[in-house]
Design a protein around this motif. Structure first.
Motif, PDB file in Angstrom:
ATOM      1  N   ASP A  44       0.810  -1.224   0.000  1.00 41.59           N
ATOM      2  CA  ASP A  44       0.000   0.000   0.000  1.00 41.59           C
ATOM      3  C   ASP A  44       0.843   1.274   0.000  1.00 41.59           C
ATOM      4  OD1 ASP A  44       0.956   0.110   2.609  1.00 41.59           O
ATOM      5  OD2 ASP A  44      -0.993  -0.180   3.541  1.00 41.59           O
ATOM      6  N   GLY A  45       2.180   1.131  -0.025  1.00 39.64           N
ATOM      7  CA  GLY A  45       3.062   2.280  -0.081  1.00 39.64           C
ATOM      8  C   GLY A  45       3.291   2.991   1.243  1.00 39.64           C
ATOM      9  N   GLN A  46       2.691   2.503   2.325  1.00 38.32           N
ATOM     10  CA  GLN A  46       2.808   3.162   3.625  1.00 38.32           C
ATOM     11  C   GLN A  46       3.833   2.456   4.509  1.00 38.32           C
ATOM     12  OE1 GLN A  46      -0.926   3.858   5.617  1.00 38.32           O
ATOM     13  NE2 GLN A  46      -2.012   3.887   3.671  1.00 38.32           N
ATOM     14  N   LEU A  47       5.018   3.035   4.597  1.00 38.68           N
ATOM     15  CA  LEU A  47       6.048   2.498   5.485  1.00 38.68           C
ATOM     16  C   LEU A  47       5.902   3.231   6.822  1.00 38.68           C
ATOM     17  CD1 LEU A  47       8.293   0.474   5.760  1.00 38.68           C
ATOM     18  CD2 LEU A  47       9.882   2.166   4.874  1.00 38.68           C
ATOM     19  N   ASP A  48       4.926   2.787   7.606  1.00 36.56           N
ATOM     20  CA  ASP A  48       4.571   3.449   8.852  1.00 36.56           C
ATOM     21  C   ASP A  48       5.067   2.657  10.060  1.00 36.56           C
ATOM     22  OD1 ASP A  48       2.878   1.268   8.795  1.00 36.56           O
ATOM     23  OD2 ASP A  48       1.043   2.438   8.612  1.00 36.56           O
ATOM     24  N   THR A  49       4.602   3.039  11.241  1.00 29.72           N
ATOM     25  CA  THR A  49       5.037   2.403  12.477  1.00 29.72           C
ATOM     26  C   THR A  49       4.721   0.908  12.492  1.00 29.72           C
ATOM     27  OG1 THR A  49       4.690   4.474  13.651  1.00 29.72           O
ATOM     28  CG2 THR A  49       4.858   2.496  14.993  1.00 29.72           C
ATOM     29  N   ALA A  50       3.550   0.523  12.040  1.00 33.81           N
ATOM     30  CA  ALA A  50       3.164  -0.894  12.034  1.00 33.81           C
ATOM     31  C   ALA A  50       4.085  -1.701  11.129  1.00 33.81           C
ATOM     32  CB  ALA A  50       1.706  -1.048  11.604  1.00 33.81           C
TER      33      ALA A  50
END
Length: 76
Positions: A44-50
């Motif tokens: 999804d392109g989201q390199l976030d905390t999770a």
């Protein structure tokens, strides 16, 4: 408030490994790890905390065991 991220390996080739992961055991996201460079690509392109938390656990297990684990759990 704490966070729980779980991940499970869904495929592995000589070049990459893929994990489904998500918060509270909802495996609603997928990421790919390049085995040579450790480049992480969330679908999804989201390199976030999770995503960072699950990759950190995967890398720690890989260092300890010498292979990509079938699953990981991060809880804080």
């Amino acid at each position: 408030m704490g966070m729980m991220v779980t991940g499970r390996k869904v495929s592995e080739t000589p070049d990459e490994v893929r994990y489904e992961f998500g918060l509270d055991r909802r495996f609603d996201r997928v990421l790919t790890i390049d085995k040579a460079s450790w480049e992480v690509s969330p679908e999804d392109g989201q390199l976030d905390t999770a995503a960072g938390a699950v990759v950190s656990k995967i890398k720690k297990a890989w260092r300890e065991q010498g292979e990509f684990p079938p699953g990981v759990l991060f809880a804080s």
